[in-house]
Motif scaffolding. Structure first.
Motif, PDB file in Angstrom:
ATOM      1  N   THR A 180      -2.516   4.208  13.914  1.00 37.26           N
ATOM      2  CA  THR A 180      -2.021   3.319  12.865  1.00 37.26           C
ATOM      3  C   THR A 180      -0.840   3.975  12.151  1.00 37.26           C
ATOM      4  O   THR A 180      -0.858   5.169  11.863  1.00 37.26           O
ATOM      5  CB  THR A 180      -3.137   2.988  11.859  1.00 37.26           C
ATOM      6  OG1 THR A 180      -4.168   2.264  12.550  1.00 37.26           O
ATOM      7  CG2 THR A 180      -2.627   2.155  10.693  1.00 37.26           C
ATOM      8  N   ILE A 181       0.172   3.180  11.852  1.00 32.53           N
ATOM      9  CA  ILE A 181       1.337   3.638  11.104  1.00 32.53           C
ATOM     10  C   ILE A 181       1.363   2.903   9.773  1.00 32.53           C
ATOM     11  O   ILE A 181       1.255   1.674   9.731  1.00 32.53           O
ATOM     12  CB  ILE A 181       2.639   3.392  11.885  1.00 32.53           C
ATOM     13  CG1 ILE A 181       2.634   4.208  13.177  1.00 32.53           C
ATOM     14  CG2 ILE A 181       3.863   3.735  11.019  1.00 32.53           C
ATOM     15  CD1 ILE A 181       3.822   3.942  14.095  1.00 32.53           C
ATOM     16  N   ARG A 200      15.644  10.086  -0.178  1.00 31.16           N
ATOM     17  CA  ARG A 200      14.545   9.488   0.580  1.00 31.16           C
ATOM     18  C   ARG A 200      14.243   8.114   0.003  1.00 31.16           C
ATOM     19  O   ARG A 200      14.095   7.949  -1.205  1.00 31.16           O
ATOM     20  CB  ARG A 200      13.290  10.340   0.470  1.00 31.16           C
ATOM     21  CG  ARG A 200      13.308  11.575   1.310  1.00 31.16           C
ATOM     22  CD  ARG A 200      12.005  12.328   1.144  1.00 31.16           C
ATOM     23  NE  ARG A 200      12.007  13.533   1.938  1.00 31.16           N
ATOM     24  CZ  ARG A 200      11.090  14.479   1.830  1.00 31.16           C
ATOM     25  NH1 ARG A 200      10.092  14.350   0.970  1.00 31.16           N
ATOM     26  NH2 ARG A 200      11.155  15.547   2.593  1.00 31.16           N
ATOM     27  N   LYS A 201      14.086   7.156   0.910  1.00 31.53           N
ATOM     28  CA  LYS A 201      13.812   5.792   0.466  1.00 31.53           C
ATOM     29  C   LYS A 201      12.540   5.211   1.062  1.00 31.53           C
ATOM     30  O   LYS A 201      11.843   4.443   0.409  1.00 31.53           O
ATOM     31  CB  LYS A 201      14.999   4.888   0.791  1.00 31.53           C
ATOM     32  CG  LYS A 201      16.238   5.256  -0.017  1.00 31.53           C
ATOM     33  CD  LYS A 201      17.352   4.273   0.176  1.00 31.53           C
ATOM     34  CE  LYS A 201      18.500   4.611  -0.754  1.00 31.53           C
ATOM     35  NZ  LYS A 201      19.602   3.660  -0.613  1.00 31.53           N
ATOM     36  N   ILE A 202      12.247   5.554   2.321  1.00 30.90           N
ATOM     37  CA  ILE A 202      11.063   5.013   2.979  1.00 30.90           C
ATOM     38  C   ILE A 202      10.302   6.150   3.647  1.00 30.90           C
ATOM     39  O   ILE A 202      10.898   7.017   4.280  1.00 30.90           O
ATOM     40  CB  ILE A 202      11.426   3.933   4.019  1.00 30.90           C
ATOM     41  CG1 ILE A 202      12.173   2.778   3.344  1.00 30.90           C
ATOM     42  CG2 ILE A 202      10.170   3.419   4.721  1.00 30.90           C
ATOM     43  CD1 ILE A 202      12.600   1.663   4.290  1.00 30.90           C
ATOM     44  N   SER A 203       8.970   6.136   3.480  1.00 27.24           N
ATOM     45  CA  SER A 203       8.073   7.115   4.086  1.00 27.24           C
ATOM     46  C   SER A 203       7.189   6.405   5.102  1.00 27.24           C
ATOM     47  O   SER A 203       6.840   5.236   4.916  1.00 27.24           O
ATOM     48  CB  SER A 203       7.181   7.757   3.022  1.00 27.24           C
ATOM     49  OG  SER A 203       7.954   8.394   2.023  1.00 27.24           O
ATOM     50  N   ALA A 204       6.826   7.132   6.158  1.00 25.59           N
ATOM     51  CA  ALA A 204       5.916   6.576   7.161  1.00 25.59           C
ATOM     52  C   ALA A 204       4.931   7.649   7.590  1.00 25.59           C
ATOM     53  O   ALA A 204       5.290   8.817   7.719  1.00 25.59           O
ATOM     54  CB  ALA A 204       6.692   6.074   8.375  1.00 25.59           C
ATOM     55  N   SER A 205       3.686   7.246   7.777  1.00 21.95           N
ATOM     56  CA  SER A 205       2.636   8.162   8.205  1.00 21.95           C
ATOM     57  C   SER A 205       1.918   7.566   9.406  1.00 21.95           C
ATOM     58  O   SER A 205       1.487   6.408   9.379  1.00 21.95           O
ATOM     59  CB  SER A 205       1.641   8.388   7.061  1.00 21.95           C
ATOM     60  OG  SER A 205       0.641   9.294   7.441  1.00 21.95           O
ATOM     61  N   LEU A 206       1.814   8.368  10.462  1.00 20.75           N
ATOM     62  CA  LEU A 206       1.093   7.986  11.676  1.00 20.75           C
ATOM     63  C   LEU A 206      -0.217   8.760  11.716  1.00 20.75           C
ATOM     64  O   LEU A 206      -0.213   9.995  11.658  1.00 20.75           O
ATOM     65  CB  LEU A 206       1.940   8.319  12.913  1.00 20.75           C
ATOM     66  CG  LEU A 206       1.256   8.329  14.282  1.00 20.75           C
ATOM     67  CD1 LEU A 206       0.622   6.987  14.614  1.00 20.75           C
ATOM     68  CD2 LEU A 206       2.248   8.745  15.368  1.00 20.75           C
ATOM     69  N   LEU A 207      -1.341   8.054  11.785  1.00 16.57           N
ATOM     70  CA  LEU A 207      -2.655   8.683  11.859  1.00 16.57           C
ATOM     71  C   LEU A 207      -2.900   9.096  13.302  1.00 16.57           C
ATOM     72  O   LEU A 207      -3.040   8.253  14.187  1.00 16.57           O
ATOM     73  CB  LEU A 207      -3.734   7.714  11.366  1.00 16.57           C
ATOM     74  CG  LEU A 207      -3.497   7.137   9.961  1.00 16.57           C
ATOM     75  CD1 LEU A 207      -4.583   6.145   9.591  1.00 16.57           C
ATOM     76  CD2 LEU A 207      -3.383   8.241   8.933  1.00 16.57           C
ATOM     77  N   LEU A 208      -2.919  10.411  13.546  1.00 17.19           N
ATOM     78  CA  LEU A 208      -2.919  10.923  14.913  1.00 17.19           C
ATOM     79  C   LEU A 208      -4.290  11.062  15.562  1.00 17.19           C
ATOM     80  O   LEU A 208      -4.384  11.024  16.780  1.00 17.19           O
ATOM     81  CB  LEU A 208      -2.207  12.278  14.961  1.00 17.19           C
ATOM     82  CG  LEU A 208      -0.694  12.233  14.808  1.00 17.19           C
ATOM     83  CD1 LEU A 208      -0.129  13.638  14.701  1.00 17.19           C
ATOM     84  CD2 LEU A 208      -0.062  11.495  15.972  1.00 17.19           C
TER      85      LEU A 208
END
Length: 194
Positions: free
Chosen positions: A161-162, A128-136
């Motif tokens: 928002t991501i 794993r190199k990059i993480s992303a979180s989307l606020l739902l």
């Protein structure tokens, strides 16, 4: 590195976020597991949150992958990344949290997804190199549940928002003190670091 993390405020419409939440049955959430030394175990001292998985190729995966690629370029990380893992939908009810942790790991094999049809064991030829979180969901629907990256609070909690960051950055979600917080998380891997 130009940026520790990238924020794309309001990248996804409120209507689409609401549809994404609705597509997951509230009765199908399961306790989130932890990695590291206690990999694949429920440890509510570290992580007390519920999760389920989006199907491979789901719309939310496509959206998050696009913003991961954009952040990788704009932040000048230029990591060698290949393919996303399954997207995890997180649900944090009152008093639930995820303590400080990192998302990156290297293993010969691991259980990538358990739930919605059983475990999938995939040989980990990458890291794993990059993480992303989307606020739902809308920030008015909960209190607490703040995302910290390297002890810095991500300032916005606006729905849609991501937030994208290198997976080796320590981060956490503080306890939710009112309501329920929903997020969608995706990780992009690539060849092992050299």
């Amino acid at each position: 590195m130009k940026h520790t993390y990238m924020t794309f405020e309001g990248a996804v419409s409120s209507e689409l976020c609401d549809k994404l939440i609705a597509q997951f049955d509230e009765n199908n959430y399961e306790a989130g597991l932890v990695g590291g030394a206690g990999a694949g175990l429920v440890n509510k001292q570290v992580r007390d949150a519920d999760r389920q998985w989006a199907a491979k190729g789901d719309l939310v995966e496509c959206i998050l992958t696009r913003f991961i690629m954009q952040a990788n370029q704009e932040a000048l990380w230029n990591f060698d990344i290949t393919e996303p893992e399954l997207v995890q939908i997180g649900r944090y009810k009152e008093n639930q949290f995820y303590g400080q942790h990192m998302d990156c790991y290297v293993k010969g094999s691991d259980v990538i997804a358990t739930g919605n049809g059983g475990g999938v064991v995939i040989p980990m030829l990458s890291q794993r190199k990059i993480s992303a979180s989307l606020l739902l969901n809308d920030e008015s629907e909960y209190e607490g549940g703040d995302l910290f990256i390297l002890d810095e609070t991500v300032k916005t909690k606006k729905q849609g928002t991501i937030i994208v960051f290198p997976s080796f950055m320590a981060h956490q979600v503080t306890p939710v003190t009112r309501g329920v917080r929903y997020s969608a998380v995706c990780w992009m891997g690539g060849p092992k670091w050299k």
